[in-house]
Design a protein around this motif. Sequence first.
Motif, mmCIF file in Angstrom:
data_model
loop_
_atom_site.group_PDB
_atom_site.id
_atom_site.type_symbol
_atom_site.label_atom_id
_atom_site.label_comp_id
_atom_site.label_asym_id
_atom_site.label_seq_id
_atom_site.Cartn_x
_atom_site.Cartn_y
_atom_site.Cartn_z
ATOM 1 N N CYS A 31 5.161 4.166 -4.272
ATOM 2 C CA CYS A 31 5.000 3.520 -3.245
ATOM 3 C C CYS A 31 6.455 3.446 -2.377
ATOM 4 O O CYS A 31 6.591 2.764 -3.058
ATOM 5 C CB CYS A 31 4.549 2.262 -3.297
ATOM 6 S SG CYS A 31 2.884 2.736 -4.670
ATOM 7 N N VAL A 32 5.616 4.554 -1.106
ATOM 8 C CA VAL A 32 7.293 4.590 -0.366
ATOM 9 C C VAL A 32 6.514 4.072 1.085
ATOM 10 O O VAL A 32 5.931 3.952 1.798
ATOM 11 C CB VAL A 32 7.052 6.134 0.416
ATOM 12 C CG1 VAL A 32 8.814 6.166 0.431
ATOM 13 C CG2 VAL A 32 8.078 6.221 -1.300
ATOM 14 N N THR A 33 6.786 2.522 1.435
ATOM 15 C CA THR A 33 6.680 1.441 2.384
ATOM 16 C C THR A 33 7.704 1.066 3.177
ATOM 17 O O THR A 33 8.914 0.958 2.659
ATOM 18 C CB THR A 33 5.794 0.987 1.509
ATOM 19 O OG1 THR A 33 6.488 -0.398 0.598
ATOM 20 C CG2 THR A 33 4.769 1.167 0.355
ATOM 21 N N ALA A 82 2.817 5.207 5.164
ATOM 22 C CA ALA A 82 3.105 4.888 3.773
ATOM 23 C C ALA A 82 3.055 6.115 3.316
ATOM 24 O O ALA A 82 2.093 6.771 3.625
ATOM 25 C CB ALA A 82 2.196 3.747 2.937
ATOM 26 N N ALA A 83 3.344 6.425 1.798
ATOM 27 C CA ALA A 83 3.194 7.653 1.022
ATOM 28 C C ALA A 83 2.675 7.095 -0.305
ATOM 29 O O ALA A 83 4.091 6.441 -0.165
ATOM 30 C CB ALA A 83 4.346 8.765 1.348
ATOM 31 N N THR A 122 7.055 0.319 9.808
ATOM 32 C CA THR A 122 6.538 1.312 9.696
ATOM 33 C C THR A 122 8.126 1.366 9.193
ATOM 34 O O THR A 122 8.626 0.018 8.956
ATOM 35 C CB THR A 122 7.748 1.935 11.373
ATOM 36 O OG1 THR A 122 8.578 0.790 11.966
ATOM 37 C CG2 THR A 122 5.919 1.607 12.393
ATOM 38 N N ILE A 123 8.842 2.687 8.286
ATOM 39 C CA ILE A 123 9.634 2.713 7.624
ATOM 40 C C ILE A 123 10.113 2.986 8.164
ATOM 41 O O ILE A 123 11.142 3.972 9.034
ATOM 42 C CB ILE A 123 9.303 4.102 6.262
ATOM 43 C CG1 ILE A 123 8.179 3.499 5.898
ATOM 44 C CG2 ILE A 123 10.887 4.449 5.486
ATOM 45 C CD1 ILE A 123 7.450 4.355 4.822
ATOM 46 N N ASP A 124 11.571 2.564 7.786
ATOM 47 C CA ASP A 124 13.042 2.512 8.371
ATOM 48 C C ASP A 124 13.356 4.187 8.557
ATOM 49 O O ASP A 124 14.074 4.145 7.182
ATOM 50 C CB ASP A 124 14.324 1.267 8.163
ATOM 51 C CG ASP A 124 15.680 1.560 9.185
ATOM 52 O OD1 ASP A 124 15.212 1.551 9.807
ATOM 53 O OD2 ASP A 124 16.599 1.929 8.354
ATOM 54 N N GLY A 159 -2.671 -7.549 4.937
ATOM 55 C CA GLY A 159 -1.218 -7.676 6.110
ATOM 56 C C GLY A 159 -0.237 -7.654 5.570
ATOM 57 O O GLY A 159 0.299 -8.204 6.293
ATOM 58 N N TYR A 160 0.089 -6.851 4.510
ATOM 59 C CA TYR A 160 1.722 -5.676 4.483
ATOM 60 C C TYR A 160 1.820 -5.661 4.294
ATOM 61 O O TYR A 160 3.449 -4.878 4.685
ATOM 62 C CB TYR A 160 1.181 -6.197 2.582
ATOM 63 C CG TYR A 160 1.546 -7.403 1.997
ATOM 64 C CD1 TYR A 160 1.948 -8.631 1.415
ATOM 65 C CD2 TYR A 160 -0.019 -7.658 1.851
ATOM 66 C CE1 TYR A 160 1.699 -9.849 1.027
ATOM 67 C CE2 TYR A 160 -0.594 -8.804 1.107
ATOM 68 C CZ TYR A 160 0.060 -9.799 0.323
ATOM 69 O OH TYR A 160 -0.143 -10.717 -0.077
ATOM 70 N N PHE A 161 0.832 -4.099 4.992
ATOM 71 C CA PHE A 161 1.004 -3.065 4.623
ATOM 72 C C PHE A 161 0.268 -1.791 6.573
ATOM 73 O O PHE A 161 0.779 -1.129 7.517
ATOM 74 C CB PHE A 161 0.699 -1.442 3.823
ATOM 75 C CG PHE A 161 1.541 -2.161 2.848
ATOM 76 C CD1 PHE A 161 3.014 -1.976 2.276
ATOM 77 C CD2 PHE A 161 0.749 -2.596 1.799
ATOM 78 C CE1 PHE A 161 3.393 -2.769 1.567
ATOM 79 C CE2 PHE A 161 1.765 -3.592 0.553
ATOM 80 C CZ PHE A 161 2.660 -2.757 0.144
ATOM 81 N N GLY A 162 -0.291 -3.674 7.321
ATOM 82 C CA GLY A 162 -0.808 -2.398 8.001
ATOM 83 C C GLY A 162 -2.384 -1.726 7.481
ATOM 84 O O GLY A 162 -2.051 -1.864 6.601
ATOM 85 N N HIS A 163 -2.268 -1.059 8.693
ATOM 86 C CA HIS A 163 -3.180 0.267 8.154
ATOM 87 C C HIS A 163 -2.713 1.350 7.951
ATOM 88 O O HIS A 163 -2.717 2.426 9.029
ATOM 89 C CB HIS A 163 -5.070 0.546 8.614
ATOM 90 C CG HIS A 163 -6.113 1.133 8.377
ATOM 91 N ND1 HIS A 163 -5.660 1.678 6.810
ATOM 92 C CD2 HIS A 163 -7.056 1.286 8.933
ATOM 93 C CE1 HIS A 163 -7.539 2.447 6.915
ATOM 94 N NE2 HIS A 163 -8.247 1.679 8.155
#
Lengths: 376, 215
Positions: free
Chosen positions: A11-13, A206-207, A49-51, A301-305
């Motif tokens: 998981c890339v989050t 995410a991916a 979002t991913i930095d 709640g951790y990642f959004g949709h």
Amino acid sequence: MKKVLYAASTCVTPLGFTTAATFEAVQAGQTGLRPHWFDFSDESFAAATIDETWLAEAFAPLGHSAADYSKLEKMSILAVTGAMSRVAFSLTGPDTLLVYCSAKGNISHLAVGGTPYLAQLARTVARACGFANEPLVISNACISSLQGLVVARRLLKAGRYQHAVVVGADEVTKFTLSGFHAFNALSRQPCLPFDAAREGINLGEAAAAMVLTVGPVEGLSAGAVEVVTGFSTNDAHHISAPSRTGEGLYQAVTKVLQQAGGGPVDFIGAHGTATRYNDEMEAQAFHRAGLHEVPLHSLKGYFGHTLGAAGLLEAALGIESMQRSELISSRGYTTCGTSLPVRPIRQRAPAELRRFLKTSSGFGGCNAAVLFAKAA
Amino acid sequence: MQPHITASCAIRGNQIFVNGTLVYQGTADTPDLAAFLVAAYRHFGLQYPKFFKMDALCKLAFLTAELLLPTTSLAARRGAGEVGVVLANRSSSLLTDLVHQQSIQEPAAHLPSPAVFVYTLPNIAIGEISIRHQLTGENTLFVADSFEPEALVAYAGELLAEGSCQACLCGWFEAGLTSHEAFFYVVEVPAPEVPARHPHHTSAIEALYTQPLYS
């Protein structure tokens, strides 16, 4: 019959670039949701979002030219490469299928005059990762990557391939954010799935990539996780509103449980977008299916949709949860907010977890459900 | 009994074919896709007001299904989750994506519309067809560069073989920057009294797909 087994995932989050790192951040109580500002509003929106700097650092060691790939392509390649590196068998032969799943792909390119095609995006990722076969591309709104698992499981079961890599990826864009805002579906604050005070969704990016196999593979233990079965359905009710009775989701869940031959479900990875209508629909469906006493979580709640990535991301973390025998809490839940109560998990807790049901629902009336079980 | 293709419908340029027979030809004053599809809708006397709310891609898919499904036994199978829908396209929802993008391009003129945004997903077309014909079974939207039946045949064949559906609406629909096209077919295990038309094989589908070009 051949069993389709889970072999690995990455998981890339915003919380980590491996499934383990993401899981540990979640269990440490972190969230990727932060206030973000967009040019059409003075107020902020919570989004995950991913930095870019962090992503660039992780991408550099892969040896690709960073300038040749979009952010979404980098995320996807990182996820797929990571998952491939976690199995001992080769995935670049003709016996492996890549299933690339995304709701909107490189849609941000439209703003700068580009014309994004999903098949092109998938091919870019497939070539960078060395796959022999042309990728299969699925775009089924917010069930995209869970439907990717459903499709991959069927094609593996039919003996068409030995292995499959399913990847789901979507990013936060003004395109999608402004659309959900126009729908009055966004919450500016961190979302509250299944809670009485929920106001709507947050977007996230995410991916996630997952390797499935039917091959006789070394290194898969007796505790291996099987992708038991999976189905999709359509509500045939409304293109953007979920069925009030949860009919399509109920049908998908029922088909899964029937084909699995009954037996308990230890926890549910719900869709839980935190809109009024979605969470109510899910509560209706789980009640009708007799699953309302089963502990469940939403990971929004951790990642959004994360749109098309959500199903696979949440499935990968649910499997991690099974393998570590540790429940993930449903972040943002305090007070029951559905007319029929469900059981959101209130805190991280150890538990014996043998069977995990993952569900997703999306625009277009689509629903998908997949059951994972620890092999006996 | 093996599944067979029992019917097909194609829309190409301003022509519509059902089972390879030309059933409608647009006129010169229906230059764009939406106008052509509305003219065809009126020609066939269809009554479904939601059609006018749909974007061009959904109108295209809807009309193709509308002309195809009554020629099959799908109506008798629907409602029990026994009809699957497996479609593919190239440009996703690009034409409507561009409309939505236009409405958000300039921050000073930010005016996105939910009625547009909802059509920025290609599988909305599956939703529209499913609502119209009460199809509640498996649904998948594949994206590919061009119409290649292999994946559709493989996946729909597996759905039928495992009994997850009794019939499947399959095909290709595309509304891109420069061209449009739709080709749908129904694959099912025909009732004994129905003459089997075409085997569910890639070569048979390719023959059906190209057939209207030569009518």
